[in-house]
Write a protein that holds these residues in place. Structure first.
Motif, PDB file in Angstrom:
ATOM      1  N   LYS A 291       0.870  -1.180   0.000  1.00  0.00           N
ATOM      2  CA  LYS A 291       0.000   0.000   0.000  1.00  0.00           C
ATOM      3  C   LYS A 291       0.909   1.233   0.000  1.00  0.00           C
ATOM      4  N   THR A 292       1.328   1.648  -1.187  1.00  0.00           N
ATOM      5  CA  THR A 292       2.277   2.759  -1.294  1.00  0.00           C
ATOM      6  C   THR A 292       1.602   4.085  -1.603  1.00  0.00           C
ATOM      7  N   GLY A 293       0.315   4.032  -1.920  1.00  0.00           N
ATOM      8  CA  GLY A 293      -0.361   5.248  -2.351  1.00  0.00           C
ATOM      9  C   GLY A 293      -0.405   5.393  -3.860  1.00  0.00           C
ATOM     10  N   ASN A 294       0.172   4.405  -4.570  1.00  0.00           N
ATOM     11  CA  ASN A 294       0.142   4.400  -6.035  1.00  0.00           C
ATOM     12  C   ASN A 294      -0.326   3.021  -6.465  1.00  0.00           C
ATOM     13  N   HIS A 295      -1.515   2.958  -7.060  1.00  0.00           N
ATOM     14  CA  HIS A 295      -2.135   1.662  -7.359  1.00  0.00           C
ATOM     15  C   HIS A 295      -1.266   0.820  -8.298  1.00  0.00           C
ATOM     16  N   VAL A 296      -0.705   1.457  -9.304  1.00  0.00           N
ATOM     17  CA  VAL A 296       0.132   0.724 -10.258  1.00  0.00           C
ATOM     18  C   VAL A 296       1.354   0.140  -9.557  1.00  0.00           C
ATOM     19  N   LEU A 297       2.010   0.949  -8.745  1.00  0.00           N
ATOM     20  CA  LEU A 297       3.198   0.493  -8.028  1.00  0.00           C
ATOM     21  C   LEU A 297       2.852  -0.604  -7.029  1.00  0.00           C
ATOM     22  N   ASP A 298       1.678  -0.498  -6.391  1.00  0.00           N
ATOM     23  CA  ASP A 298       1.258  -1.524  -5.446  1.00  0.00           C
ATOM     24  C   ASP A 298       1.191  -2.893  -6.102  1.00  0.00           C
ATOM     25  N   ILE A 299       0.586  -2.928  -7.278  1.00  0.00           N
ATOM     26  CA  ILE A 299       0.424  -4.208  -7.981  1.00  0.00           C
ATOM     27  C   ILE A 299       1.775  -4.785  -8.373  1.00  0.00           C
ATOM     28  N   LEU A 300       2.645  -3.950  -8.934  1.00  0.00           N
ATOM     29  CA  LEU A 300       3.952  -4.431  -9.358  1.00  0.00           C
ATOM     30  C   LEU A 300       4.762  -4.961  -8.182  1.00  0.00           C
ATOM     31  N   LEU A 301       4.821  -4.199  -7.107  1.00  0.00           N
ATOM     32  CA  LEU A 301       5.606  -4.618  -5.945  1.00  0.00           C
ATOM     33  C   LEU A 301       5.024  -5.869  -5.302  1.00  0.00           C
ATOM     34  N   MET A 303       3.357  -8.351  -6.753  1.00  0.00           N
ATOM     35  CA  MET A 303       3.648  -9.543  -7.551  1.00  0.00           C
ATOM     36  C   MET A 303       5.135  -9.894  -7.510  1.00  0.00           C
ATOM     37  N   LYS A 304       6.005  -8.884  -7.553  1.00  0.00           N
ATOM     38  CA  LYS A 304       7.442  -9.169  -7.481  1.00  0.00           C
ATOM     39  C   LYS A 304       7.803  -9.729  -6.108  1.00  0.00           C
ATOM     40  N   SER A 305       7.153  -9.217  -5.066  1.00  0.00           N
ATOM     41  CA  SER A 305       7.401  -9.721  -3.719  1.00  0.00           C
ATOM     42  C   SER A 305       6.949 -11.172  -3.594  1.00  0.00           C
ATOM     43  N   ASN A 314      15.171 -12.535  -0.539  1.00  0.00           N
ATOM     44  CA  ASN A 314      14.831 -11.550   0.484  1.00  0.00           C
ATOM     45  C   ASN A 314      14.602 -10.202  -0.188  1.00  0.00           C
ATOM     46  N   PHE A 315      13.345  -9.839  -0.304  1.00  0.00           N
ATOM     47  CA  PHE A 315      12.972  -8.590  -0.976  1.00  0.00           C
ATOM     48  C   PHE A 315      12.466  -7.597   0.055  1.00  0.00           C
ATOM     49  N   THR A 316      13.127  -6.467   0.168  1.00  0.00           N
ATOM     50  CA  THR A 316      12.691  -5.409   1.082  1.00  0.00           C
ATOM     51  C   THR A 316      12.403  -4.155   0.278  1.00  0.00           C
ATOM     52  N   CYS A 317      11.355  -3.460   0.698  1.00  0.00           N
ATOM     53  CA  CYS A 317      10.936  -2.274  -0.060  1.00  0.00           C
ATOM     54  C   CYS A 317      10.352  -1.235   0.886  1.00  0.00           C
ATOM     55  N   VAL A 318      10.823  -0.014   0.732  1.00  0.00           N
ATOM     56  CA  VAL A 318      10.245   1.138   1.414  1.00  0.00           C
ATOM     57  C   VAL A 318       9.887   2.132   0.321  1.00  0.00           C
ATOM     58  N   ILE A 332       5.903   3.646 -15.379  1.00  0.00           N
ATOM     59  CA  ILE A 332       6.136   3.010 -14.079  1.00  0.00           C
ATOM     60  C   ILE A 332       6.331   1.511 -14.257  1.00  0.00           C
ATOM     61  N   CYS A 333       5.506   0.911 -15.101  1.00  0.00           N
ATOM     62  CA  CYS A 333       5.632  -0.525 -15.360  1.00  0.00           C
ATOM     63  C   CYS A 333       6.994  -0.865 -15.935  1.00  0.00           C
ATOM     64  N   SER A 334       7.469  -0.053 -16.876  1.00  0.00           N
ATOM     65  CA  SER A 334       8.738  -0.340 -17.525  1.00  0.00           C
ATOM     66  C   SER A 334       9.912  -0.154 -16.569  1.00  0.00           C
ATOM     67  N   VAL A 335       9.915   0.956 -15.823  1.00  0.00           N
ATOM     68  CA  VAL A 335      11.035   1.226 -14.923  1.00  0.00           C
ATOM     69  C   VAL A 335      11.139   0.157 -13.844  1.00  0.00           C
ATOM     70  N   PHE A 336      10.055  -0.069 -13.110  1.00  0.00           N
ATOM     71  CA  PHE A 336      10.102  -1.025 -12.004  1.00  0.00           C
ATOM     72  C   PHE A 336      10.126  -2.468 -12.500  1.00  0.00           C
ATOM     73  N   GLY A 337       9.417  -2.743 -13.591  1.00  0.00           N
ATOM     74  CA  GLY A 337       9.432  -4.108 -14.124  1.00  0.00           C
ATOM     75  C   GLY A 337      10.813  -4.517 -14.584  1.00  0.00           C
ATOM     76  N   ASN A 338      11.463  -3.682 -15.395  1.00  0.00           N
ATOM     77  CA  ASN A 338      12.795  -4.019 -15.901  1.00  0.00           C
ATOM     78  C   ASN A 338      13.834  -4.045 -14.792  1.00  0.00           C
ATOM     79  N   ALA A 339      13.809  -3.041 -13.913  1.00  0.00           N
ATOM     80  CA  ALA A 339      14.817  -2.964 -12.860  1.00  0.00           C
ATOM     81  C   ALA A 339      14.706  -4.151 -11.903  1.00  0.00           C
ATOM     82  N   LEU A 340      13.494  -4.479 -11.474  1.00  0.00           N
ATOM     83  CA  LEU A 340      13.327  -5.599 -10.546  1.00  0.00           C
ATOM     84  C   LEU A 340      13.576  -6.939 -11.219  1.00  0.00           C
ATOM     85  N   ASP A 341      13.196  -7.069 -12.482  1.00  0.00           N
ATOM     86  CA  ASP A 341      13.485  -8.313 -13.212  1.00  0.00           C
ATOM     87  C   ASP A 341      14.990  -8.540 -13.313  1.00  0.00           C
TER      88      ASP A 341
END
Length: 464
Positions: A291-301, A303-305, A314-318, A332-341
């Motif tokens: 629950k980050t306050g951004n719906h798109v980011l919430d979903i990505l984080l 699923m990656k978690s 061990n995945f930690t996120c603030v 947002i999908c491209s930045v976080f999707g590619n970086a976390l992948d």
């Protein structure tokens, strides 16, 4: 006094040396400046001896001598440039035609002025050579050579190498056919005419190869943009699938809660506790919804978690997702999707589960949105021009993830940096946050914001 002699072979050697050297200075090299100077001096001496000592050889030896000259040019590039052999052959063909044109044009202009009555002496001849060679090589550098990649190969395919070689051989044959046989439909009848034909044909060859290279670069750029766009679309599609999956899971959560209530009515305490523990363990994996306050980011984080949990990572996120509200969903999908992948793929190679560490942070600092991705890496990648070289075997279809992130970062007027230190790979992104109250948009983020981003990056790097 009319000039009736051919181009001195030493001038031809100098043209080939100059054309090779200006290419080498623009390509990715495997030798430093000091060693390059030694090799360049040695090759100039070698090329001068090869062409100078064979200047009076019979015409039958002319073609073999020119083949040896091209071979020595290939060796010169091979010993100094860190690029594939196909790229070297491609450059050799272009260099040869450029050198032929430079030598032909210089000698034609010089012979014209001599025939107009200019005295023939060494200093005038050398001056003509230096000025015209310098103008041609400088012009070619400004138009074409400086566009060559300095940090990697050219990516020349076999078909491109063959076509360029055929063009170079054809140009050489038609430009010099009059020196072999004047009884052809393409030969000149006197020396000045022969000079003119050679210069004109070589000029056409230079222009043709320039046009070919321009089209080749356009194709490469189009291919790269297509690959990046496909990656953006793939990341967005993954987001859509994740969103649908989470909606289904939320329904399952609701149903499971009712089942848990029913199980709690079970009179057999041991059986009831067993059922509860089993069900709670099943849903524990998916209950850590972000629950980050951004719906798109919430979903990505989320699923990656979940993926990290299933694969002992061990995945930690603030993250404060509200600072990214100015970004498009696809970005947002491209930045976080590619970086976390990339981070997950890297740590999955670690056999020691304790070293499978991935960290992500999103927060605001002043008028900047700061995004950090960190992952442990036993073997840190080699950085070239600020980007790591891809470790995938098929480099035609990989290596665009970070390029797409960098492209999106620049779109928002931000900067992206990569650091590798103490077995940690750190990707840092700084984005200026538009001042909505002053009517700023992504298209008019001013220079001051960019400078702040750059200075903040430097400060961040010094604290890392």
């Amino acid at each position: 006094m009319y000039l009736t002699e051919e181009i001195p072979r030493l001038y031809t050697a100098l043209a080939e040396w100059g054309a090779c050297t200006i290419y080498i200075l623009s390509l990715k090299r495997k030798v430093g400046n000091g060693k390059l100077a030694v090799i360049a001096g040695f090759w100039l001496l070698l090329q001068g001896m090869l062409l100078g000592l064979t200047g009076n050889a019979p015409i039958v030896f002319w073609i073999p001598v020119m083949m040896l000259a091209v071979a020595s040019m290939f060796f010169y590039l091979y010993t100094t440039c860190d690029i594939p052999k196909a790229d070297i052959g491609f450059c050799c063909a272009r260099i040869f035609v450029l050198a032929e044109f430079a030598a032909a044009l210089e000698w034609q202009i010089y012979s014209f002025f001599v025939n107009q009555g200019m005295p023939r002496d060494n200093w005038r001849r050398n001056l003509f050579c230096l000025v015209i060679y310098g103008a041609i090589f400088l012009g070619d550098y400004l138009l074409e050579i400086r566009k060559l990649p300095h940090d990697k190969g050219l990516g020349v395919k076999s078909t491109e190498l063959v076509s360029t070689t055929i063009i170079a051989l054809t140009i050489f044959m038609f430009s010099n056919i009059s020196f072999v046989n004047i009884n052809t439909p393409f030969s000149g009848t006197n020396l000045q005419e022969i000079f003119y034909i050679r210069t004109l044909v070589d000029l056409c060859g230079v222009l043709l190869l320039y046009s070919q290279q321009d089209e080749r670069q356009k194709r490469q750029l189009a291919y790269e943009m297509e690959a990046i766009n496909e990656m953006l679309l793939r990341q967005y599609n993954q987001y859509e699938m994740s969103r649908n999956n989470i909606e289904v899971l939320n329904q399952k959560y609701h149903d499971l809660k009712h089942q848990i209530i029913a199980i709690r009515q079970e009179t057999d305490l041991e059986k009831r506790d067993h059922y509860l523990l089993e069900m709670e363990n099943r849903i524990k994996l998916y209950e850590s919804e972000f629950k980050t306050g951004n719906h798109v980011l919430d979903i990505l984080l989320t699923m990656k978690s979940a993926y990290c949990t299933m694969n002992n990572i061990n995945f930690t996120c603030v993250a404060d997702g509200t600072v990214l509200k100015f970004m498009d969903t696809v970005d947002i999908c491209s930045v976080f999707g590619n970086a976390l992948d990339n981070a997950i793929e890297s740590v999955e190679k670690q056999e020691d589960i304790e070293k499978r560490l991935v960290k992500t942070a999103v927060y605001r600092k002043g008028q900047l949105a700061m995004i950090r991705f960190e992952n442990y890496s036993a073997e840190l990648p080699v950085l070239e021009q600020g980007l790591p070289d891809t470790t995938k075997k098929n480099k035609d279809y990989h290596g665009y993830g970070l390029k797409s992130i960098d492209m999106i970062t620049r779109k928002y007027g931000g900067t992206m940096t990569i650091n590798t230190e103490d077995n940690w790979f750190v990707l840092r992104i700084l984005l200026p946050i538009p001042r909505q109250d002053k009517g700023k948009t992504l298209g008019n983020i001013n220079k001051t914001a960019n400078e702040k981003t750059y200075n903040m990056h430097k400060k961040e790097d010094s604290n890392t």
